[in-house]
Scaffold this active site. Structure first.
Site, short mmCIF file in Angstrom:
data_model
loop_
_atom_site.label_atom_id
_atom_site.label_comp_id
_atom_site.label_asym_id
_atom_site.label_seq_id
_atom_site.Cartn_x
_atom_site.Cartn_y
_atom_site.Cartn_z
N ARG A 88 21.15 -4.62 26.27
CA ARG A 88 21.05 -5.44 25.06
C ARG A 88 20.06 -4.83 24.09
NH1 ARG A 88 19.15 -10.05 28.77
NH2 ARG A 88 19.43 -8.28 30.15
N TYR B 200 15.82 -4.38 27.19
CA TYR B 200 16.73 -4.44 28.33
C TYR B 200 17.81 -3.40 28.09
CZ TYR B 200 14.36 -8.91 28.65
OH TYR B 200 13.40 -9.87 28.72
N LYS C 75 11.42 -11.35 29.97
CA LYS C 75 11.54 -12.78 30.24
C LYS C 75 11.62 -13.05 31.74
CE LYS C 75 14.11 -13.88 26.00
NZ LYS C 75 14.20 -12.51 25.44
C1 PLP Z 1 15.14 -12.22 24.55
C2 PLP Z 1 15.52 -10.85 24.30
C3 PLP Z 1 16.85 -10.42 24.46
C4 PLP Z 1 17.97 -11.36 24.86
O1 PLP Z 1 17.74 -11.86 26.15
P1 PLP Z 1 18.80 -12.83 26.85
O2 PLP Z 1 18.10 -13.22 28.12
O3 PLP Z 1 20.05 -12.06 27.06
O4 PLP Z 1 19.01 -13.99 25.93
C5 PLP Z 1 17.13 -9.10 24.25
N1 PLP Z 1 16.17 -8.21 23.88
C6 PLP Z 1 14.90 -8.59 23.71
C7 PLP Z 1 13.89 -7.57 23.32
C8 PLP Z 1 14.52 -9.92 23.90
O5 PLP Z 1 13.24 -10.29 23.71
#
Ligand code: PLP
Ligand code: SF4
Length: 322
Positions: free
Chosen positions: A98, A95, A319
């Site tokens: 993140r 993402y 997700k």
């Molecule tokens: C799950 C995940 C996140 C964090 O996701 P949130 O929905 O913010 O908890 C970030 N990067 C990766 C690759 C993930 O699999």
């Protein structure tokens, strides 16, 4: 404990250790030794104390089973394509805002359903100082990254000194405005949450912890004390749960867990649909059943107790809520 008389003192790390502790019969060893060649075993004293039999909700999560040698057709060694999305060792960037940073791949316990089971283990994946430096440089070069999620493995088994160093380096990157640590330590090995460790996590950049717990029994008084120590440092704690057949696939089990989390001031955040890692089919719960359980809980439990039911799609598609 099978005889209920003494407290276990050491983490079990082998099939022979499981037999010695009375957790499995001696005749089951051969197949499980095969399992142990592929997938690490660790059961901390805190978790051993909660196991009365291999088929109870805690035993199922940690005691290996011969069924782990059977890979179902839809199962994959990297179910959510972490590896394909890794620009430098230890980083997963799927993402834009993140990034995951995996400083090590060891855990306090090894969960039989783990989606990273092909990667995690006691001697795997500790990033060197040079690799950490390269990971920080990647994050620094990507101003779109607002949040760094420390995961693994379990970052909270690192020493307070090492954790401090990592958190200081990340906090020094101006665009990193949030830090998050995913951990099972407060339930799996609460004694590791020392004052020194809590102090190391007390950083200026907002830090959240996402606690992985799957059954109300895991929220022991010792776990609550460990969580309180972290919360006193201003660290909000979220709950993450994997929906697991035989462990928590009922209204009663999940309701009890979410209420136990709230009593420990932990906000249930995600209920994960199981990822298709090899040899985990025995834990599968159909998504329709998961939806039913959450729908039946709504109205009977505080709205603050209800997490988002989420599925991480194979192939790195990310997700989605179910
Ligand atoms: C799950 C995940 C996140 C964090 O996701 P949130 O929905 O913010 O908890 C970030 N990067 C990766 C690759 C993930 O699999
Ligand atoms: S603690 Fe997390 S990463 Fe480690 S084995 Fe369990 S699910 Fe996997």
């Amino acid at each position: 404990m099978p005889d209920g008389t003494q407290s276990p003192k050491r983490t079990i790390r082998s099939v022979a250790g499981l037999v010695a502790a009375g957790l499995i019969p001696a005749h089951g060893q051969a197949a499980l030794n095969e399992v142990a060649k592929s997938y690490a075993i660790a059961i901390t004293p805190a978790m051993q104390k909660l196991i009365a039999s291999p088929s109870d909700p805690i035993g199922l999560q940690f005691i290996p089973d011969a069924a782990e040698l059977i890979t179902a057709p839809h199962e994959s060694v990297d179910p959510i394509a972490d590896e394909a999305l890794s620009p430098v060792p230890g980083i997963v960037h799927r993402y834009p805002d993140r990034a995951l940073l995996k400083p090590l791949l060891a855990c306090p316990v090894y969960c039989r359903f783990c989606f990273r089971r092909e990667q995690v283990g006691p001697d795997g994946g500790l990033l060197s100082d040079a690799q950490l430096t390269a990971a920080y440089a990647y994050i620094a070069a990507h101003p779109e990254i607002r949040e760094v999620v420390l995961t693994g493995g379990d970052p909270l088994i690192l020493s307070p000194r090492r954790l401090s160093g990592i958190l200081a380096a990340l906090s020094a990157i101006p665009h990193v405005e949030l830090l998050r640590i995913h951990s099972r330590v407060p339930v799996a090995d609460p004694a590791l949450i020392t004052d020194e460790l809590a102090a190391a996590l007390d950083v200026a950049t907002p830090l959240f912890i996402a606690l992985h717990a799957n059954h109300a029994h895991e929220i022991t008084p010792e776990a609550v004390a460990a969580l309180t120590k972290l919360q006193r440092r201003g660290i909000p704690i979220l709950g993450q749960t994997v929906l697991l057949a035989g462990v928590n696939d009922s209204e009663e089990a999940l309701g009890d867990l979410f209420r136990a989390m709230l009593r420990a001031r932990v906000k249930p955040y995600y209920l994960h649909q199981l990822d298709a890692a090899p040899g985990t089919a025995r834990f599968h719960v159909p998504p329709a059943r998961g939806r039913d359980i959450l729908a039946n809980l709504r109205g009977n439990i505080s709205g603050t107790a209800l997490p988002t039911y989420i599925y991480d799609r194979p192939g790195g598609l990310g997700k989605i809520p179910l």
